[in-house]
Enzyme design. Structure first.
Site, mmCIF file in Angstrom:
data_model
loop_
_atom_site.group_PDB
_atom_site.id
_atom_site.type_symbol
_atom_site.label_atom_id
_atom_site.label_comp_id
_atom_site.label_asym_id
_atom_site.label_seq_id
_atom_site.Cartn_x
_atom_site.Cartn_y
_atom_site.Cartn_z
ATOM 1 N N TRP A 75 32.276 -2.316 -96.885
ATOM 2 C CA TRP A 75 31.315 -3.381 -96.595
ATOM 3 C C TRP A 75 30.624 -3.644 -97.919
ATOM 4 C CZ3 TRP A 75 26.060 -4.377 -96.875
ATOM 5 C CH2 TRP A 75 25.582 -5.452 -96.112
ATOM 6 N N ASN A 101 30.521 6.060 -99.868
ATOM 7 C CA ASN A 101 29.715 5.330 -98.888
ATOM 8 C C ASN A 101 28.285 5.454 -99.366
ATOM 9 O OD1 ASN A 101 28.459 4.228 -96.623
ATOM 10 N ND2 ASN A 101 28.526 6.151 -95.498
ATOM 11 N N HIS A 505 4.670 -25.572 -78.660
ATOM 12 C CA HIS A 505 3.974 -25.608 -79.951
ATOM 13 C C HIS A 505 4.937 -25.852 -81.108
ATOM 14 C CE1 HIS A 505 0.248 -24.425 -78.040
ATOM 15 N NE2 HIS A 505 0.911 -23.456 -77.415
#
Ligand code: AGP
Length: 609
Positions: A75, A101, A505
């Site tokens: 990753w 890692n 709102h």
């Protein structure tokens, strides 16, 4: 983030490591690679994309002679996904290969000085400095070189190294990021998570924080920070092998959605005796300390944060203790008010999320008692806490959390009941009634999941819409926040989740004819108010998709679509109401052709701050 696996044995290991990577792919899937130590030295094979690309490379040359090797699924943090940035990384000689890692925080300075000393880098990663540092420090002893490397690097990491001069060995170290050793017969494994080698062995030892290891086919040794050997007890893991398999389901996420009744039943098992005290076993926080708690502070990220939000409503309602929440990554940058009677709860499925761990530690340093709610035995969160409530959801592989979320909510409900008992804020009869109702929820969920087709039909009608608004009030608000997160992370459709009363709102400006608005409208004290908000949505000709309580026929007159869930009392309703939203997200993502198993840019465990 990132999964690593190593094998030292006598079998041809490329296939074993590849299978291990398949089980770790939920930790990252930008690119992947192997380092294989065989007759020709150390060879690396790397590919961009998910494991299929690596599989193709391996089929071309799987180095059948290699019986030691490393694998990595990435990753990306430093450097885009590319073959050059994929792990394993090598030193200048090509004799050393490493997988990492974690993050090496001082890599830029180290890289500069290594380059100054003549080392040639081939990637943009922080990890590559480790290969060159091991090369620099290596004087014949691989473990010593790893030890010296750890003196140089800062950050949080777990890494493994192979060296051509030590063909049967793997050395490595960990600081913060997990590393487990699997003990086989004449072979050993090392990995970021147990599922990587669960089909090969169930006997596991852990490499602790700031510890080192050395594996050969016959020995698995763990060493302390001074390289003194440590005795480690072998734990036999009871997880079923099927946990890491899809078992006939098309994706892990779908399987895990359908495992929720069991996950919930297991999480509650033994903790709600028929007429006794709520039992929370792994608590090193005494009942006296719990009874004195005057503020609860929840720290978590993502889906776990949403479970914490549900907990706020339940603890305040039942135990009358004020609850504050922080997104963990924000906590340390404020000046939170923590006292010794504050109970801090870190919720983390993985027990590895860096933001949550840092916040928990900071709270502990400030004097609070810290409780971890996690699904992973022995994870870092359990070490950084004074007590643990385990979610017993079983292994969750789907990147989008589902069954662990439900189990986290149940743990918050158990804790709320325990606090209420200790503080006497709920009469014993009421505690018993809530406990009995909680015990019935897995059955209700089972029944709901048998008739979940409504979510699929609705998904078919709306999956091409470009935007979804989610509205809820009270305890329905965290449910809609979670529903909106699920849809955006797996289908990439922009979503907004809002307190229904707040819609007027601002977000009401987003509505136009046909805009899908998902409203959590289950029975409870704010139901009538939610109906008024639904009217406001309808007046703009937007399409209302309501989650409502079975038996509420009237809601049909106010909504375009209804997903009914079985009735429960209000404080338990999230356990049912969130499930149709998981399914809606799932079906929409599938209809859009999204890769539910590997949503882009996401990883199951987020170990970077
Ligand atoms: C869940 O679907 C998400 N992918 C994500 O938000 C996750 O909940 C978050 O990263 C926290 O993880 P943790 O529970 O392991 O700490």
């Amino acid at each position: 983030m990132c999964g690593i696996i190593g094998y030292a044995g006598s079998r041809s290991c490329a296939g074993i490591i590849y299978e291990g990577l398949r089980k770790l792919e939920y930790r990252g899937y930008d690119s992947a690679g192997l380092a294989l130590v065989g007759n020709g030295g150390v060879s690396t094979i790397r590919a961009v994309g998910n494991l299929e690309s690596l599989g193709k490379e391996l089929r071309r040359n799987g180095h059948p002679d290699a019986s030691t090797g490393l694998g990595h699924t990435r990753w990306a943090t430093h450097g885009r996904p590319s073959v050059e940035n994929a792990h394993p990384h090598s030193d200048c000689s090509g004799k050393i290969a490493i997988v990492l890692n974690g993050i090496i925080e001082n890599y830029a300075d180290l890289k500069e000085s290594l380059e100054g000393a003549g080392h040639r880098f081939t990637s943009e990663t922080d990890a590559e400095v480790i290969a060159h540092l091991v090369e620099l420090h290596y004087q014949g002893d691989l473990l010593q070189a790893v030890h010296r490397t750890c003196d140089d690097i800062e950050g949080h990491f777990a890494f493994c190294v192979v060296h051509d001069d030590h063909p049967g060995s793997i050395a490595g170290a960990r600081r913060e990021c997990p590393l487990l050793i699997g003990i086989g017969k004449g072979e050993h494994f090392v990995a970021s998570a147990i599922p990587a080698f669960l089909t090969e062995t169930r006997d596991v030892i852990e490499v602790g924080n700031d510890e080192f290891f050395l594996l050969t086919p016959d020995t698995a040794q763990v060493f302390d920070a001074d390289l003194e050997p440590l005795e480690r007890e072998v734990t036999r893991v009871q997880w079923s092998e099927d946990a890491a398999e899809k078992g006939g389901y098309e994706t892990f996420m779908r399987k895990e959605i359908f495992e929720q009744p069991q996950a919930l039943a297991d999480t509650l098992a033994g903790r709600l005796p028929e007429d006794g005290d709520v039992v929370l076993e792994e608590m090193d926080i005494s009942d006296t300390e719990l009874a004195a708690v005057d503020k609860v502070y929840v720290l978590a990220c993502g889906t776990s944060y949403h479970a914490g939000l549900v907990g706020r409503y339940v603890i305040e309602r039942w135990a009358r203790v004020p609850v504050e929440l922080d997104i963990a990554s924000e906590f340390r940058y404020r000046d939170p008010v923590i006292t010794p009677t504050t109970l801090v709860i870190g919720i983390s499925q993985s027990g590895e999320t860096a933001d949550t761990l840092v916040a928990m530690r900071q709270a502990r340093e400030m004097g609070a008692k810290v409780l971890a709610i996690t699904n992973i035995m022995g994870s870092q969160a359990t070490r950084d806490a004074d007590g643990v409530i385990y979610t017993r959801a079983g292994l969750e592989i789907g990147v989008a959390a589902t069954k662990t979320h439900l189990a986290q909510i149940a743990c918050m409900q158990l804790l709320a009941l325990k606090l209420a008992q200790l503080k006497g804020t709920l009469p014993p009869g009421e505690v018993a009634a809530v406990a009995a109702e909680l015990r019935s929820v897995p059955g209700l969920l089972e029944r709901y999941l048998k008739s979940e087709a409504a979510a699929h039909d609705i998904a078919r009608r709306y999956f091409e819409k470009p935007f979804f608004l989610y509205l809820g009030r009270g305890i329905g608000l965290p449910v809609c926040l979670e529903g909106a997160l699920k849809l955006k992370e797996i289908s990439y459709i922009p979503t907004e989740a809002y307190a229904a009363g707040e819609m007027k709102h601002g977000p009401i400006a987003l509505l136009e004819k046909g805009s899908p608005v998902v409203v959590v409208a289950t029975d409870g004290r704010v139901y009538e108010k939610v109906l008024s908000n639904i009217q406001e949505v309808r007046a703009r000709e937007a399409a209302v998709i309501a989650v409502a309580t079975e038996g509420n026929k009237a809601i049909r007159d106010f909504s375009d679509e209804v997903m009914y869930v079985p009735a429960t009392s209000e404080m338990l309703s999230p356990l049912l109401a969130v499930v149709p939203l998981q399914l809606l997200a799932y079906y929409i993502a599938r209809l859009k052709g999204c890769n539910v198993a590997q949503p882009r840019n996401l990883a199951k465990t987020v170990t970077v701050e």
